[in-house]
Design an enzyme around this catalytic site. Structure first.
Site, PDB file in Angstrom:
ATOM      1  N   ASP A 105      44.886  26.394  38.421  1.00  0.00           N
ATOM      2  CA  ASP A 105      46.127  27.085  38.774  1.00  0.00           C
ATOM      3  C   ASP A 105      46.748  26.309  39.928  1.00  0.00           C
ATOM      4  O   ASP A 105      46.125  25.436  40.525  1.00  0.00           O
ATOM      5  CB  ASP A 105      45.849  28.550  39.116  1.00  0.00           C
ATOM      6  CG  ASP A 105      47.107  29.422  38.986  1.00  0.00           C
ATOM      7  OD1 ASP A 105      48.218  28.862  38.825  1.00  0.00           O
ATOM      8  OD2 ASP A 105      46.976  30.664  39.056  1.00  0.00           O
ATOM      9  N   ASP A 140      54.973  27.954  39.533  1.00  0.00           N
ATOM     10  CA  ASP A 140      56.002  28.952  39.218  1.00  0.00           C
ATOM     11  C   ASP A 140      56.267  29.845  40.419  1.00  0.00           C
ATOM     12  O   ASP A 140      55.526  29.821  41.397  1.00  0.00           O
ATOM     13  CB  ASP A 140      55.547  29.787  38.011  1.00  0.00           C
ATOM     14  CG  ASP A 140      54.139  30.355  38.168  1.00  0.00           C
ATOM     15  OD1 ASP A 140      53.296  29.672  38.767  1.00  0.00           O
ATOM     16  OD2 ASP A 140      53.887  31.478  37.706  1.00  0.00           O
ATOM     17  N   CYS A 290      23.773  49.651  29.246  1.00  0.00           N
ATOM     18  CA  CYS A 290      24.164  48.314  28.826  1.00  0.00           C
ATOM     19  C   CYS A 290      22.915  47.625  28.316  1.00  0.00           C
ATOM     20  O   CYS A 290      21.818  47.885  28.811  1.00  0.00           O
ATOM     21  CB  CYS A 290      24.729  47.571  30.038  1.00  0.00           C
ATOM     22  SG  CYS A 290      24.942  45.803  29.775  1.00  0.00           S
ATOM     23  N   CYS A 292      22.555  44.192  28.243  1.00  0.00           N
ATOM     24  CA  CYS A 292      22.511  42.787  28.631  1.00  0.00           C
ATOM     25  C   CYS A 292      21.126  42.472  29.221  1.00  0.00           C
ATOM     26  O   CYS A 292      20.339  43.367  29.513  1.00  0.00           O
ATOM     27  CB  CYS A 292      23.638  42.436  29.610  1.00  0.00           C
ATOM     28  SG  CYS A 292      23.319  42.796  31.327  1.00  0.00           S
ATOM     29  N   CYS A 295      20.461  44.290  32.591  1.00  0.00           N
ATOM     30  CA  CYS A 295      20.269  45.740  32.520  1.00  0.00           C
ATOM     31  C   CYS A 295      19.034  46.114  31.716  1.00  0.00           C
ATOM     32  O   CYS A 295      18.464  47.193  31.911  1.00  0.00           O
ATOM     33  CB  CYS A 295      21.510  46.412  31.937  1.00  0.00           C
ATOM     34  SG  CYS A 295      22.965  46.169  32.973  1.00  0.00           S
TER      35      CYS A 295
HETATM   36  N1  GUN Z   1      47.716  34.108  38.933  1.00  0.00           N
HETATM   37  C1  GUN Z   1      47.982  35.417  38.755  1.00  0.00           C
HETATM   38  N2  GUN Z   1      49.284  35.601  38.432  1.00  0.00           N
HETATM   39  C2  GUN Z   1      49.853  34.384  38.413  1.00  0.00           C
HETATM   40  C3  GUN Z   1      51.184  33.914  38.143  1.00  0.00           C
HETATM   41  O1  GUN Z   1      52.097  34.680  37.856  1.00  0.00           O
HETATM   42  N3  GUN Z   1      51.371  32.552  38.197  1.00  0.00           N
HETATM   43  C4  GUN Z   1      50.356  31.697  38.499  1.00  0.00           C
HETATM   44  N4  GUN Z   1      50.624  30.394  38.531  1.00  0.00           N
HETATM   45  N5  GUN Z   1      49.117  32.110  38.772  1.00  0.00           N
HETATM   46  C5  GUN Z   1      48.869  33.438  38.724  1.00  0.00           C
HETATM   47 ZN    ZN Z   2      24.364  44.824  31.788  1.00  0.00          ZN
END
Ligand code: GUN
Ligand code: ZN
Length: 666
Positions: A105, A140, A290, A292, A295
């Site tokens: 990101d 963004d 659960c 898993c 658990c």
């Molecule tokens: N992570 C959570 N929401 C967003 C978003 O709207 N844009 C970006 N780039 N990362 C995010």
């Molecule tokens: Zn579990």
């Protein structure tokens, strides 16, 4: 010349980064995304890795949970001298210790939450490239659900401009272009249209984290579906920050392919355990509901006192999330995702708001609704009444069904299916006396009995007692049928043998119920008038010796159609294809292929995306279609795997599963 060579000469970047469909049900799909570090099968979750604080290592996650890809934040890496240096020197994959696909990101969320940060949109793209991210994200601008229209609009314009710039500079890195637009569906649509023109590889829906935190699921669903309607269908859709298993089935039903979240770690730190029906504090649990690995080998008490509690809870949270995706994928294969999502959304009242939003987008959902499914329609709740399968059936009966001549219309009540078997006796009695046309008061709408073996009519399980809202709606639909002139003569609801009292006298010979069925199903499946042209000649029906049901339809000695036992629709035979080709003008019922493809399709080979010229926009997945050349010569008949838009957008995958190739002499 091969496509690849052509691309080389033109100096184009060869697209190895592609998304291929494996299966789908409505907007939900199973796909494979190729990245420089391997394939990702969607739908799936990319766990967020915070490089400053790795709670469970990605390789541990892969080994124990089966994760395929992770997401981390390039802004956080860039800000730390130590992390930046390692990432630039040894690469991102070395830094986080993972050799699979990594998405990064851009720092948008940090900029949004912590205020102004010094970051240029292209700087962060260059950085993501430099550290070897497989999928980078444009910087963004984040819109909040409370932001006013003007602000959202201007942020959106800036996001689009930045994404355009980022795409021009993405190099070999795949690029995610976030869709903003706040709470305004029309701005989400606009964003989707504009962003689809830009060369992105993935489209994340952004700005939805506060909607999830505030449980605004109607607004969230509206945003996702508005965007999805206009996004390039050949690109995966990512939901930024969506990480609760409770939401996954609904999100996938709306077309979500990829998800990311740090919730598994954040919740673990807070001592909270995720389940497909909600979240629970470990401190309040006496049992671990659960199965898993964690658990199954700990009691709640042992888990509470474990020194590795945080990590164990994180692993449990991941397990539950990935188990939910396996459940969802199996549901897509089976055609059961609607039932699953309706069930999951009952876990929390606010999630029901999300489910209810689907009704608003019914037209869009119906365009992707398959002709039929392998499993029956199961009614789970009153929301089931608004599934696109129901509206499709109603619409097609209203538009395509042509009632036979009659002097009485009798509607039987809901009963065991197929209705025509249940009511065989009274039907016979009535037909001896008068020219009666029969209907059944099904959940979906009044159903002509000639259609009663067709999906979803016979393939449905409906409770005996329906909700008052649904009963009211059903009455409205009956009125709508009356107003549309579906009942050509006096209408009576069957109440018992007395319904037959005072029937007008018979003037027509006994109808051939099987021929009426063939005509009605053909009209509903291929379009109004299809039945008449297909049956124009000497009709012979081959009927099953076991159960008396129609198997094959022959006209003038030629086998034109076979009726499928499973869904009551027809499989088209080459001779049937020829008749429809002549009767319906292009592009109706057609998939038009280029010469390279036609050569193989006449031999019975499948039609692949990328070799298409055009197709009937009315085609839905599982439709029987006619494959033709540009000059409308018949090449093959087969089953469509996707809609026209998908056939044209995808570069890989099967568009039509060809059953019979047809050379010139046929
Ligand atoms: N992570 C959570 N929401 C967003 C978003 O709207 N844009 C970006 N780039 N990362 C995010
Ligand atoms: Zn579990």
């Amino acid at each position: 010349m091969k496509k690849e060579d052509e691309a080389l000469i033109l100096g184009q970047h060869i697209q190895s980064n592609m998304f291929e469909l494996k299966d789908k049900d409505g907007l939900a799909r199973i796909g494979v995304l190729e990245t420089a570090h391997g394939k990702i099968e969607t739908p799936t979750l990319l766990p967020v890795i915070n490089p400053n604080q790795i709670m469970v290592s990605p390789s541990d996650m892969r080994e124990k949970i089966g994760i395929q890809a992770i997401i981390t934040n390039s802004y956080i890496i860039r800000k730390s001298d130590k992390l930046r240096e390692i990432a630039l020197e040894k690469g991102l994959h070395h830094l986080v210790g993972f050799d699979g696909p990594i998405m990064t990101d851009s720092g948008t969320f940090q900029a949004h939450v912590y205020g102004k940060i010094k970051l240029e949109p292209l700087e962060i793209i260059e950085f993501q490239k430099a550290i070897g991210s497989d999928i980078g994200t444009a910087l963004d601008l984040f819109s909040e659900p409370d932001d006013g229209r003007e602000k959202v609009e201007s942020d959106l314009m800036e996001t689009i401009a930045r994404t355009k710039m980022s795409a021009e500079n993405k190099g070999n890195m795949m690029l995610a272009g976030p869709i903003q637009g706040g709470r305004f569906p029309d701005l989400r649509e606009y964003a989707a249209k504009e962003m689809s023109k830009i060369d992105c590889d993935i489209y994340p829906i952004g700005g939805i984290v506060p909607m999830m935190e505030r449980q605004m699921y109607f607004t969230l669903a509206d945003a996702v579906l508005s965007a999805k309607a206009y996004l390039d269908p050949s690109k995966p859709v990512h939901l930024f920050g969506a990480g609760h298993p409770m939401l996954f089935s609904l999100a996938v039903l709306m077309g979500g392919d990829m998800f990311d979240s740090s919730a598994y770690a954040k919740f673990a730190r807070e001592g909270r355990m995720m389940f497909s029906d909600g979240t629970r504090f470990l401190s309040e649990l006496r049992e671990l509901p659960c199965h898993c690995q964690i658990c199954s080998t700990h009691t709640a008490d042992e888990l509470r006192h474990s020194p590795a509690k945080e990590k164990l809870l994180a692993l449990h949270n991941l397990h539950v999330s990935f188990s939910e995706f396996r459940t969802i994928k199996q549901a897509i294969h089976e055609g059961r995702l609607w039932e699953l999502a309706e069930t999951r959304c009952r876990a929390h009242p606010t999630l029901l708001d999300g489910l209810k939003c689907l009704k608003k987008h019914n037209d869009q959902l119906e365009r992707h609704e398959p002709l039929s499914r392998n499993l029956a329609y199961l009614y789970t709740s009153q929301e089931s009444y608004h599934r696109p399968v129901v509206t499709r059936l109603r619409k097609r009966i209203l538009e395509r069904y042509e009632p036979p001549a009659s002097n009485m219309e009798i509607m039987f009540p809901e009963a065991t299916k197929p209705y025509s078997r249940t009511f065989a006796e009274p039907m016979k009695m009535a037909l001896e006396k008068a020219d009666v046309n029969f209907w059944a008061d099904s959940l979906f709408c009044p159903v002509p009995l000639e259609l009663d073996e067709m999906y979803p009519i016979s393939q449905s399980v409906v409770p005996e007692f329906l909700e008052p809202d649904v009963l009211r709606e059903k009455e409205n639909v009956l009125e709508q049928f009356k107003e549309a002139g579906m009942f050509k003569s006096e209408f009576r609801k069957w109440t018992g043998i007395e319904t037959l009292e005072g029937l007008p006298a018979k003037s027509n010979p006994m109808p051939d119920k099987n021929q009426q069925r063939v005509k009605a199903v053909a009209d509903l499946q291929f379009g109004k008038g299809a039945g008449a042209v297909l049956l124009d000649g000497k009709v012979e029906l081959v009927v099953s010796k076991n159960n008396d049901r129609i198997r094959n339809v022959l006209v003038d000695g030629k086998h034109i159609l076979s009726m499928r036992a499973g869904d009551g629709f027809f499989t088209l035979k080459p001779e049937g294809g020829r008749i429809l080709l002549k009767a319906f003008p292009s592009p109706l019922l057609r998939v038009i292929v280029n010469a390279d493809s036609a050569e193989f399709n006449v031999l019975g080979r499948n039609v692949f995306c990328g070799f298409m010229i055009d197709a009937d926009p009315g085609i839905v997945p599982r439709d029987e279609v006619i494959v033709v050349t540009e000059s409308d010569e018949l090449c093959a008949i087969g089953q469509a795997m996707m809609t026209r838009e998908e056939m044209l957008a995808f570069k890989k995958g099967i568009a039509v599963k060809v059953r019979d190739g047809i050379g010139k002499q046929g």
